[in-house]
Design an enzyme around this catalytic site. Structure first.
Site, short mmCIF file in Angstrom:
data_model
loop_
_atom_site.label_atom_id
_atom_site.label_comp_id
_atom_site.label_asym_id
_atom_site.label_seq_id
_atom_site.Cartn_x
_atom_site.Cartn_y
_atom_site.Cartn_z
N THR A 195 1.38 -0.15 5.30
CA THR A 195 2.67 0.82 5.17
C THR A 195 1.80 2.19 4.27
O THR A 195 2.02 3.75 4.39
CB THR A 195 3.80 0.58 4.23
OG1 THR A 195 4.50 -0.38 4.97
CG2 THR A 195 4.72 1.76 3.82
N ASP A 215 7.09 -0.54 11.72
CA ASP A 215 6.25 -2.04 10.82
C ASP A 215 6.84 -3.28 11.73
O ASP A 215 7.73 -3.44 12.50
CB ASP A 215 7.19 -1.49 10.26
CG ASP A 215 6.13 -2.76 8.46
OD1 ASP A 215 5.36 -3.03 8.53
OD2 ASP A 215 6.80 -3.30 7.47
N THR A 223 1.57 -8.04 10.46
CA THR A 223 0.95 -9.45 9.28
C THR A 223 0.52 -10.20 10.73
O THR A 223 -0.10 -11.86 10.01
CB THR A 223 2.05 -10.26 8.35
OG1 THR A 223 3.17 -10.33 8.94
CG2 THR A 223 2.17 -9.17 7.49
N ARG A 280 0.74 -4.84 -3.85
CA ARG A 280 2.12 -5.00 -4.14
C ARG A 280 2.29 -6.63 -5.61
O ARG A 280 2.88 -5.88 -5.85
CB ARG A 280 2.66 -5.35 -2.94
CG ARG A 280 4.03 -6.04 -3.18
CD ARG A 280 4.42 -6.25 -1.29
NE ARG A 280 4.91 -4.79 -0.84
CZ ARG A 280 4.58 -5.60 0.19
NH1 ARG A 280 4.36 -7.01 0.72
NH2 ARG A 280 4.53 -4.48 1.30
#
Length: 350
Positions: free
Chosen positions: A79, A123, A172, A231
């Protein structure tokens, strides 16, 4: 949410400190920590060089770049890269996701509102409905959509021309993308897990943004526990920040990081309570294995899906666990991490 949903692997993953899935209360912080230029993006050096060349060429040709596919595990910066691309091109970005598009009409309304040169970021693009995928094929290749007007025998299709735009898809699970959709992306970027050295630089940058002063060794301790994922590194850094605030610490040292994350049951290898429980069950209860998935899940009190999809990928990747036809087997590294030595009757791996 039903009890089954609460016990599902997805629900369990979202509750873990070392989960790469975003948490609901982190959106603002994540946005603050994101770099806005490709030169400020830490890690993925080869990908950055490829993407920089790709964008520079598009700017010199003065046309929107080809469509971009970003593939890789969650939490690695897909992102963030999409936002950077729009910022580097100085164009607006429209954000949506595969699960948010329920029907082809939802995607048609988004496409018809795009401005020339705009970036459309989708996404989890592998979760688009089939009808929406087929609509996207035409939009990406021919820059048009066919809008159905009316119902029944009198329905007619009206072609609507779209301005040139750039689709950035993030996934993913690249293998779940249909071949026709994957073929329409002109540039595919694969993001890899970060080495500790790059994560250490990322933690140092994030600490500056958050106003945390880290002493020597603190960033290294955080990077070692972050499972190669930015993250997670940023999430652990925020928890260490909370520790420092509560304990009135002007600076954060390596021992402070260890003590703070010990409270959250995250050890020096980034393993949490559930990971350790799985390894303990295999080593102590099944003498190192092999053990079947159902027996292992019952021993740790979790659903089989949780153990298989939440714990095992990292344990296998880091060499603590191997999957064999007879079941799961702990490696010598797992025994040593638990402070144990395999007996003579134990056949260890690696």
């Amino acid at each position: 949410m039903t009890q089954a949903q609460r016990n599902s692997g997805a629900a369990e993953d979202s509750l873990r400190m070392v989960s790469a899935a975003p948490m609901g209360d982190e959106q603002v912080s994540d946005e603050e920590l994101r770099p806005h230029a490709l030169s400020s993006f830490i890690g993925q050096p080869r990908l950055k060089a490829q993407l920089q060349l790709f964008l520079d060429a598009a700017r010199k040709r003065e046309v929107p770049p080809d469509h971009i596919l970003l593939a890789g595990p969650p939490g690695l910066g897909k992102t963030t890269l999409a936002m950077i691309v729009a910022n580097e091109l100085n164009v607006p970005i429209r954000v949506t996701s595969g699960p948010a598009i329920q029907h082809a009409g939802d995607l048609a309304s988004v496409l018809s509102a795009l401005e020339p040169g705009e970036v459309l970021f989708i996404d989890e693009i592998h979760r688009l409905p089939r009808a929406a995928e087929e609509l996207l094929y035409i939009a990406m290749e021919d820059f048009r959509v066919d809008v159905m007007v009316g119902k029944g025998p009198g329905a007619t299709s009206i072609p609507l021309t779209l301005p040139r735009f750039t689709v950035i898809g993030a996934t993913t699970r690249e293998g779940m993308l249909p071949s026709p959709l994957r073929a329409r992306f002109g540039f595919t970027a694969h993001l890899d897990y970060y080495p500790h050295e790059e994560l250490e630089k990322l933690v140092e940058r994030s600490s500056t943004v958050l106003g945390i002063t880290l002493e020597e060794g603190a960033a290294e301790q955080l990077s070692l526990r972050s499972r190669g994922t930015p993250r997670i590194a940023n999430r652990l850094l925020r928890r260490v920040r909370d520790w420092a605030i509560v304990h009135d610490l002007p600076t954060v040292g390596a021992e402070d990081v260890k003590e703070a994350l010990e409270l959250y049951q995250i050890d020096s290898q980034g393993l949490d309570r559930l990971d350790i429980a799985v390894l303990n069950a295999i080593v102590r209860n099944f003498n190192g294995g092999p053990v079947g998935l159902n027996n292992l899940a019952a021993m740790v009190g979790e659903e089989s899906e949780t153990v298989e999809t939440v714990c095992e990928p990292y344990l296998v990747r880091e060499g603590f666990l191997v999957r064999t036809p007879k079941g799961r087997v702990a490696t010598r590294k797992a025994w040593e991490h638990l402070g144990l030595q395999p007996g003579n009757d134990v056949t260890t791996v690696f």
